[in-house]
Design an enzyme around this catalytic site. Sequence first.
Site, mmCIF file in Angstrom:
data_model
loop_
_atom_site.group_PDB
_atom_site.id
_atom_site.type_symbol
_atom_site.label_atom_id
_atom_site.label_comp_id
_atom_site.label_asym_id
_atom_site.label_seq_id
_atom_site.Cartn_x
_atom_site.Cartn_y
_atom_site.Cartn_z
ATOM 1 N N LYS A 257 -8.368 -0.671 -9.310
ATOM 2 C CA LYS A 257 -9.027 -1.236 -8.130
ATOM 3 C C LYS A 257 -10.172 -0.341 -7.671
ATOM 4 C CE LYS A 257 -7.900 -2.700 -3.389
ATOM 5 N NZ LYS A 257 -8.478 -1.686 -2.505
ATOM 6 N N HIS B 30 -13.761 -1.810 -1.391
ATOM 7 C CA HIS B 30 -12.737 -1.445 -0.415
ATOM 8 C C HIS B 30 -13.025 -2.107 0.950
ATOM 9 C CE1 HIS B 30 -9.396 1.626 -0.425
ATOM 10 N NE2 HIS B 30 -9.356 1.239 0.827
ATOM 11 N N THR C 221 -5.763 2.600 -7.049
ATOM 12 C CA THR C 221 -7.046 2.593 -6.328
ATOM 13 C C THR C 221 -7.869 3.795 -6.749
ATOM 14 O OG1 THR C 221 -6.062 1.444 -4.461
ATOM 15 C CG2 THR C 221 -8.106 2.629 -4.039
ATOM 16 N N SER D 95 0.828 -1.207 0.000
ATOM 17 C CA SER D 95 0.000 0.000 0.000
ATOM 18 C C SER D 95 0.864 1.260 0.000
ATOM 19 C CB SER D 95 -0.879 -0.010 1.260
ATOM 20 O OG SER D 95 -1.436 1.264 1.486
ATOM 21 N N TYR E 221 -2.063 5.596 -4.463
ATOM 22 C CA TYR E 221 -3.100 6.608 -4.271
ATOM 23 C C TYR E 221 -2.643 7.863 -4.986
ATOM 24 C CZ TYR E 221 -5.752 4.123 -0.657
ATOM 25 O OH TYR E 221 -6.534 3.236 0.016
HETATM 26 C C1 GLV Z 1 -7.094 2.655 3.374
HETATM 27 O O1 GLV Z 1 -6.909 2.155 2.307
HETATM 28 C C2 GLV Z 1 -8.153 2.303 4.260
HETATM 29 O O2 GLV Z 1 -9.136 1.688 3.820
HETATM 30 O O3 GLV Z 1 -8.033 2.619 5.441
#
Ligand code: GLV
Length: 387
Positions: A252, A276, A156, A107, A130
């Site tokens: 994503k 998510h 994402t 991430s 991100y």
């Molecule tokens: C970050 O990706 C979250 O969902 O906290």
Amino acid sequence: MPVITSIADLKRLHQRRSPKMFYDYAESGSYTEQTFRDNTDDFAQIRLRQKVAVDMSGRTTASQMIGQPVAMPVALAPVGMTGMQSPDGEIKAARAAEKFGVPFTLSTMSICSIEDVAAHTTAPFWFQLYVMRDQDFVAGMIERAKKARCSALVLTLDLQILGQRHKDLKNGLSAPPKMTLRNFIDIATKPRWAFGMLATPRRTFRNIVGHAKDVGDISSLMAWTNEQFDPQLDWGKVQQIKDAWGGKLILKGILDEDDARRAADFGADAIIVSNHGGRQLDGALSSIRMLPRIVAAVGDRVEVHMDSGIRSGQDVLKALAMGAKGTYIGRSYIYGLGAMGEAGVTKALEVIHKELDITMALCGERDVANVGRHNLLVPKGFEGEWA
Ligand code: GLV
């Protein structure tokens, strides 16, 4: 040593061994948590078709995701703050994934940096991006991921604004945790975690610290997101990122048929049907319910993956049978990591692999590639008539 037989066992240990604020972070959905609950509840509605008197020998779960060989079609999803669940958590998870033969996705909001994970692994991993307002920072991230030989970029699209998770606000979530009396008392009951954290320098968002300029409160994921994520992300910017990256690109957060068609036209290597983990749009449909509609919308124009709600090998089989070519686990491996570090991630992968293998056999399948809708009993109207 407790006997671990399921992901639920790892979850219980995780809760006992990691600070409350990090366990809660992983275990939260946004707002009412309806979508978070639906993700798992909807998997439970689908049943499997038992087949007998078929040769079950010589089974294989080996497959491919975006052309890369995988021991089973289950990747580790990008999860923020993984290095707070267990000291050096991203390195541990990446190593476990490498040994098992499945992809690890790092991430952007990780505690261990891209460079750190690359230095402690040999197999290329995937990097989740991100998009921030600071374009130099984004360009820098892409270059760093290239340098670290990441073999896919996972972009994402469903978190430019953070869905509120009530527990994180109430717990004052931060990395590292602030030493309030409440946190001190909690951490004092988690000595393994505390000593491990004291022994590592990796205690904040190291992908960002030292790489982004003008950062405000970097210890808070919420503050950072509100301040830095680009709310103007659109397909034009996605194209710029694709051009800058030049390698395999996975989009994503697709949960809508029109978006899926757009992503297929766009030329993504794969899309991830995802809400998510129920952490963003509360009230959205579960991923498993949307999956068949999205598969029908794009056909074989783009590889379809899915995440959100997978807690077992049976769930993996159901997702594959509903048309996914690959799946991702987030919480299922995070429970293992919080419970037992690298060995716990390996355990989570072993549990899921064994469940997938045995379930496949009992469904009369020897090769994961042959799993399909014929293996399922899906209640009439499962996908729903939504207008
Ligand atoms: C970050 O990706 C979250 O969902 O906290």
